[in-house]
Scaffold this motif. Sequence first.
Motif, PDB file in Angstrom:
ATOM      1  N   PHE A  67      62.689  14.332 -34.748  1.00  0.00           N
ATOM      2  CA  PHE A  67      61.679  13.354 -35.438  1.00  0.00           C
ATOM      3  C   PHE A  67      60.307  14.132 -35.255  1.00  0.00           C
ATOM      4  O   PHE A  67      59.434  14.243 -36.239  1.00  0.00           O
ATOM      5  CB  PHE A  67      61.671  11.778 -34.946  1.00  0.00           C
ATOM      6  CG  PHE A  67      60.730  11.176 -35.590  1.00  0.00           C
ATOM      7  CD1 PHE A  67      61.141  10.510 -36.921  1.00  0.00           C
ATOM      8  CD2 PHE A  67      59.390  10.436 -34.861  1.00  0.00           C
ATOM      9  CE1 PHE A  67      60.250   9.727 -37.460  1.00  0.00           C
ATOM     10  CE2 PHE A  67      58.743   9.651 -35.505  1.00  0.00           C
ATOM     11  CZ  PHE A  67      59.256   9.146 -36.904  1.00  0.00           C
ATOM     12  N   PHE A  68      59.817  14.285 -34.026  1.00  0.00           N
ATOM     13  CA  PHE A  68      58.359  14.691 -33.699  1.00  0.00           C
ATOM     14  C   PHE A  68      58.455  16.304 -34.210  1.00  0.00           C
ATOM     15  O   PHE A  68      57.376  16.601 -34.817  1.00  0.00           O
ATOM     16  CB  PHE A  68      58.203  14.638 -32.476  1.00  0.00           C
ATOM     17  CG  PHE A  68      57.647  13.497 -31.895  1.00  0.00           C
ATOM     18  CD1 PHE A  68      56.749  12.584 -32.537  1.00  0.00           C
ATOM     19  CD2 PHE A  68      58.292  12.705 -30.904  1.00  0.00           C
ATOM     20  CE1 PHE A  68      56.261  11.262 -32.182  1.00  0.00           C
ATOM     21  CE2 PHE A  68      58.007  11.355 -30.425  1.00  0.00           C
ATOM     22  CZ  PHE A  68      56.785  10.838 -31.155  1.00  0.00           C
ATOM     23  N   GLY A  71      57.664  16.871 -38.267  1.00  0.00           N
ATOM     24  CA  GLY A  71      56.384  16.422 -38.453  1.00  0.00           C
ATOM     25  C   GLY A  71      55.363  17.559 -38.050  1.00  0.00           C
ATOM     26  O   GLY A  71      54.200  17.947 -38.627  1.00  0.00           O
ATOM     27  N   ASP A  77      51.603  13.654 -39.215  1.00  0.00           N
ATOM     28  CA  ASP A  77      52.037  12.761 -38.173  1.00  0.00           C
ATOM     29  C   ASP A  77      53.702  12.328 -38.804  1.00  0.00           C
ATOM     30  O   ASP A  77      53.792  11.810 -39.737  1.00  0.00           O
ATOM     31  CB  ASP A  77      51.274  11.377 -38.182  1.00  0.00           C
ATOM     32  CG  ASP A  77      49.766  11.728 -37.463  1.00  0.00           C
ATOM     33  OD1 ASP A  77      50.059  12.652 -36.428  1.00  0.00           O
ATOM     34  OD2 ASP A  77      48.695  11.128 -37.893  1.00  0.00           O
ATOM     35  N   SER A  78      54.465  12.156 -37.833  1.00  0.00           N
ATOM     36  CA  SER A  78      55.861  12.012 -37.816  1.00  0.00           C
ATOM     37  C   SER A  78      56.006  10.637 -38.414  1.00  0.00           C
ATOM     38  O   SER A  78      57.007  10.205 -39.311  1.00  0.00           O
ATOM     39  CB  SER A  78      56.631  12.038 -36.736  1.00  0.00           C
ATOM     40  OG  SER A  78      56.393  13.572 -35.993  1.00  0.00           O
TER      41      SER A  78
END
Length: 304
Positions: A67-68, A71, A77-78
């Motif tokens: 997820f991060f 991004g 920003d994720s």
Amino acid sequence: MPLQTVFMKKHPRLARKLKLLYNLKANPKINNNQHLANLLGVSRQSVSKWGTGSDSRSGDAIPDAHFFRIGQLFGIDSYLFTLEYQEFEREVRLILKHRNRRLMRYPRRVFHNKPPTPGKPLRGREAELLALNEAWGLEVANVVQVTGGGGAGKSALVNEWLMRMGAENYRGADTVFTWSFDSGCDAPAVNTTMEAFFDRAFSLFDDTGDGNGDPETTIGHLIRLIRAGRTLLVLDGVQTLRDTRNPGSGRVSDPALALLVHELAEENPGLCVLTSRLASAELRTVGAPRAIAIELGGNEKGRR
């Protein structure tokens, strides 16, 4: 909303969102699912299933483990992936518009005490150049240390990267300041002492510095100036200032430089790149991702 809930939330029209990022060149190195998969270390089919799903999975969700990172790779920003598609597109276009405007601007201040000079074409270092690009572009790392023995190509690598950065107006930097402490390089002789470094640094920032002569106060003031904008600071040949009483420790003999490197690793809106034969002891307590290392092997003659 609990953080874990955000991770597990659906990412509406994920396949379409990824395609938008590819088309808008949010990261020019990522043009399709295969490129993204390569950087994540997964299969292309896995990335496709995140968006379109399969018989055993509904799709439209990025796994927690990536997820991060996704991004970071696209410089957004994720959490934006959790937005509906129209809002996601609007936010992404605004981010890229601001980023492109910033990249078109030449830095307010640029100084090289030993300007990068093209030598033999740099070969076989594309992975290391990419790592430097990611460190600057993703704005996650604060300090990158390039290490390797004499002749491994540390200075050659950084000089090549600086020339590529310069060809693109240094990609949004407010200030570019490069300094070599290695008086043995093939450039015209210049003063490479810490005193000369501080004099030039304060002159570059159009600041007189703190005149009370206290080194800790002086370096603290310089750190604040560097942090005031997006500064690209390159410190080449740091090994010349290593503690000669304990040469294998990787410690810097000058306390002001040691404090500068450590504090920038802790907090830095720009990037500090340093080259040295040994990994810096001042960065061991910080660690990744704020302080990362690029270790060079090989010993090609004519490179430092």
